[in-house]
Design an enzyme around this catalytic site. Structure first.
Site, PDB file in Angstrom:
ATOM      1  N   ASP A 133       0.873  -1.135  -0.065  1.00 22.27           N
ATOM      2  CA  ASP A 133       0.059   0.003   0.178  1.00 22.27           C
ATOM      3  C   ASP A 133       0.903   1.340   0.004  1.00 22.27           C
ATOM      4  O   ASP A 133       2.128   1.102   0.052  1.00 22.27           O
ATOM      5  CB  ASP A 133      -0.980  -0.060   1.222  1.00 22.27           C
ATOM      6  CG  ASP A 133      -2.163   0.621   0.799  1.00 22.27           C
ATOM      7  OD1 ASP A 133      -2.328   1.632   0.363  1.00 22.27           O
ATOM      8  OD2 ASP A 133      -3.205   0.387   1.668  1.00 22.27           O
ATOM      9  N   GLU A 157      -9.998   6.803   5.088  1.00 24.21           N
ATOM     10  CA  GLU A 157      -8.981   6.757   6.111  1.00 24.21           C
ATOM     11  C   GLU A 157      -8.785   7.941   6.627  1.00 24.21           C
ATOM     12  O   GLU A 157      -8.461   8.942   6.032  1.00 24.21           O
ATOM     13  CB  GLU A 157      -7.995   5.656   5.928  1.00 24.21           C
ATOM     14  CG  GLU A 157      -6.889   6.342   4.883  1.00 24.21           C
ATOM     15  CD  GLU A 157      -7.042   5.624   3.414  1.00 24.21           C
ATOM     16  OE1 GLU A 157      -5.900   5.167   2.981  1.00 24.21           O
ATOM     17  OE2 GLU A 157      -8.274   5.683   3.083  1.00 24.21           O
TER      18      GLU A 157
END
Length: 815
Positions: free
Chosen positions: A308, A507
């Site tokens: 990621d 997020e």
């Protein structure tokens, strides 16, 4: 005969992996001898520099086609806030144009070398949602409520077709997280908290995106690479913390969070994204046992693993510029959005000195080449020449919008109905609530921008808000529809529909301390109460990425519908709320994909269990009034550290000379530093909604936001979050002014603020990227904003927040 696999014992070391207890999967993708010979031939011709380039992925904001040519990069991506040519709101033709430029640069070997086409990855997580005009499907939690695997495959195919229009070959989807704590800001990206439900969707979405395995080069059809994420247990972290630690047994890791990966691998998924998070204290991106022994070994995954966003930088002993540990653990490609260039240099050195075995590098490159050959990338030509490219009418096509509308209708969950639904089509209906006519609210995060915020309606062409969908259905049925966000009316309606709920987030901004709406999002409750007091039946429609404590709203409403985050087709809501003029009444088929809590506490009992949902035919069942005690205090500020001139709980405005202990601003007006700094309240948006600071100069003067309880901004800095300050300079910025952050006494970092950096005389949201302070420890921040100058200046501050969007983003100093 093989002996039974031993179970892990309490004496096992933390994060010890036992591959033999994991189920086997069978990756079906076949690679023939000719392909393997081709890969071997390429490896033999490639230089070390070319191999290292293949395992790097750079973000559009930090890479050019010339960089791709020079550094032999294997991949690029567009992050949530990056787009072609520095414009994340660029229209579709620009995406395809840049795709061609990257491709041509990657295969341009006029100066020598091996030509390997590049792949471009994008977060098409609920449709091709970065691109203006694309179909926006419901976010995954809503699709989980639909309980329809066939629908999931059709959504995957439609999404792939729209991605191909703009020239990308790879989507970072589907998300196979199994959220266990819905305080997590990414929980809506998971289909369900039930691993069986998620597993039933995994393979079908892969088939929709990639097509059947071994059916020929994917780029000959309208398919793209899929990437299951985030391996593993991103939805199982302690307290639902993003990028946190899953403190669970290996059996729970396997049976809950690992279960969807078997069907995904069986369906031939070609890439897997490793999680930011940890298991038993060990970062997944550095866990060889899970990445190599379980995923690639026991589960036979033959594609490649990508990290990621800058996840490698979070490993102990690593930095954005250097981390051989993840490659040695089994990662094949670094997503190094803005750190790729120094990482390129360090990887070359680490292969040369043996820190990274050459065989491990060759294996990673081989896996990437194998996937590119499965795509048919070497023969496909430039993106604009491929099937589907440039067919702009495919974006948001009527066929795709029809699938999305069907998904919206199937995702709706009816939790309460006191005989009011469905509404008569020829009735007079009032539509109210702050979410009824707001496309960003119903689309959520990962929509045009990373957090889904600050996107004007003009950038949602062809879409239908919930209000517009309701209005069309009511008027078609011979009724009358009025819209008033505050619920006011001149002629009494037969019923009212009030749309409320969460605002967009991804997020960081989406993380909660308790399962409840922020206080500023509960105002529609008063609207519902006023309408009920006037004798008007109320239908509450909730927009949300997760189940939350809303018992007061449920008590007031006559019917309560959870619409989740439905996306671009608001008509799907009307399809269930409004009865047709002729034919049978609509029935709700959506069922809760996770439990609904009694209170806002994470350990709350269930108000409704997973799988619950009415169909609308029920009549006469009395409503048992719910307790309206949330069980928690209202302390969650959603990343806002100062609002309307007032610091939020735990924060204070402070003034010092830059050396001595700061003095708190307790009340206004006030003075400090012997009168050199004056503070007063001024109006901005609301009365006394800002604080004005008048600095006389003549020595050090520092204005900062501080706290006694340090906060950890490590993940926010890594994720490109900013400190966003709403301010106005009333006089020019003095030379030598600095902006900074502190991590305790004598700990901090500063950057210069140029005199012309911010316009004078205008209120503006100024973003200061946390990554501008790379050397400062980010885990003990005591002041996330400070302005220091020796000169005379006057400025106002109204609001401070941690966010990803700003009107003006200050550049970081060049190293």
């Amino acid at each position: 005969m093989a002996q039974p696999a031993p179970s892990p014992t309490p004496a096992a070391a933390p994060a010890t992996v036992h591959p033999q207890i994991w189920p086997e999967a069978h990756w079906p993708v076949k690679s023939d001898p000719a392909t393997e010979k081709r890969i071997a031939d390429l490896l033999a011709r490639m230089t070390l520099e070319e191999k290292v380039g293949q395992i790097l992925q750079a973000d559009l904001a930090s890479v050019t086609p010339d960089d791709v040519r020079r550094y032999h990069l294997g991949s690029v991506l567009n992050g949530g806030n990056s787009g072609p040519y520095g414009d994340d709101r660029a229209l579709a033709p620009k995406w395809l144009q840049l795709a061609d430029e990257f491709y041509e640069a990657s295969v341009d070997k006029s100066g020598g070398g091996v030509a390997i086409p590049i792949i471009w990855g994008t977060d098409a997580v609920h449709g091709h949602s970065n691109v203006i005009g694309a179909t926006l499907f419901p976010h995954n939690i809503g699709l989980g409520a639909a309980r329809d695997p066939d629908l999931i495959e059709r959504i995957g195919a439609a999404t792939a077709a729209e991605i191909r229009v703009t020239g990308q070959e790879w989507t970072f989807a589907p998300t196979l997280t199994v959220p266990q704590d819905y305080r997590w800001g990414r929980a809506y990206e998971g289909y369900s908290s039930d691993p069986a439900l998620v597993a039933s969707y995994a393979g079908r979405m892969i088939l929709g995106l990639q097509g059947p395995p071994n059916s020929g080069p994917m780029l000959k059809g309208l398919h793209v690479l899929a990437s299951t994420k985030h391996f593993l247990a991103d939805g199982g972290t302690f307290e639902g913390r993003d990028q946190g630690d899953a403190r669970i047994s290996e059996e729970a890791l396997r049976d809950i969070h690992g279960r969807p990966y078997g069907p995904a691998i069986d369906a031939g998924v070609l890439t897997v994204m490793a999680s930011f998070s940890s298991w038993q204290g060990v970062k997944i991106a550095g866990n060889r046992g899970l990445l190599t022994d379980v995923l690639k070994g026991r589960m036979q995954f033959g594609g490649f693993v990508v990290t990621d966003w800058n996840a490698h930088a979070l490993l102990p002993g690593c930095s954005p510029e250097s981390c051989p540990q993840v490659l040695n653990a089994g990662v094949d490609m670094y997503m190094a959005p803005n750190s790729w260039k120094p990482l390129y240099a360090s990887l070359i050195a680490q292969v040369k000195d043996g820190t990274i075995p050459k065989a491990r590098l060759d294996d990673a490159v081989s896996r990437i080449l194998r996937v590119k050959m499965q795509l048919g990338l070497f023969e496909a030509g430039k993106p604009s020449s491929r099937p589907g490219a440039g067919e702009w009418a495919t974006l948001g096509s009527p066929e795709h919008r029809a699938i999305a509308r069907e998904a919206v209708a199937k995702s709706l969950v009816l939790l309460k109905n006191q005989g009011v639904l469905p509404l008569r089509p020829n009735a007079r209906i009032l539509v109210a609530g702050d979410g009824a006519d707001d496309m960003t609210r119903q689309s959520g995060g990962w929509t045009i921008s990373w957090q889904g915020t600050a996107v004007p309606r003009s950038q949602f062409p062809g879409t239908t808000t919930i209000w517009e969908g309701l209005k069309g259905a009511i008027e078609t049925g011979g009724g009358h529809a009025d819209y008033a966000p505050d619920g006011t009316f001149t002629r009494k309606p037969d019923a009212a529909i009030v749309v409320f709920g969460e605002t967009p987030y991804a997020e960081f901004q989406g993380d909660l301390k308790a399962l409840q709406l922020r206080a500023d999002l509960r105002k529609p409750l008063e609207t519902m109460k006023r309408l009920k007091a006037a004798g008007i039946p109320v239908v509450a429609v909730m927009l949300t990425g997760r189940p939350l404590f809303v018992s007061p709203e449920m008590n007031v409403a006559d019917a309560f519908v959870v619409a989740w985050l439905p996306g671009s087709e608001g008509e799907g809501v009307a399809d269930k709320l409004i009865a047709p003029a002729h034919g049978a009444a609509p029935r709700f088929t959506g069922r809760l994909p996770t439990r609904w809590p009694v209170t806002a506490r994470p350990d709350s009992a269930d108000l409704f269990p997973i799988g619950y949902g009415l169909d609308g035919s029920e009549r006469g069942k009395p409503w048992r009034t719910l307790s309206e005690d949330s069980g928690v205090p209202d302390v969650d500020t959603g990343g806002i550290l100062m609002a309307a001139g007032e610091p939020t709980v735990g924060w204070s405005l402070q003034i010092s000379d830059g050396e001595s202990t700061p003095a708190r601003v307790v009340s206004v007006p006030t003075q400090a530093l012997g009168g050199r700094v004056k503070v007063e309240a001024i109006d901005h948006l609301v009365q006394e909604g800002a604080r004005r600071f008048t600095l006389a100069g003549g020595g050090g003067q520092r204005v900062e936001l501080g706290t006694q309880a340090p906060i950890d901004l490590t993940r926010e800095r890594n994720g490109d979050v900013m400190m966003v300050v709403s301010l106005q300079f009333e006089t020019p910025i003095p030379a030598g002014t600095m902006l900074g952050m502190r991590c305790g006494e004598k700990c901090g970092e500063e950057i210069p603020l140029a005199p012309d950096a911010i316009p004078v005389g205008k209120w503006i949201d100024v973003g200061i990227p946390l990554r501008c302070f790379p050397t400062m420890p980010a885990d003990t921040i005591t002041s996330p904003f400070g302005l220091q100058t020796n000169g005379a200046v006057r400025f106002g501050i109204a609001r401070m927040r941690l966010a990803s969007d700003a009107e003006l983003i200050l550049p970081c100093p060049q190293p």
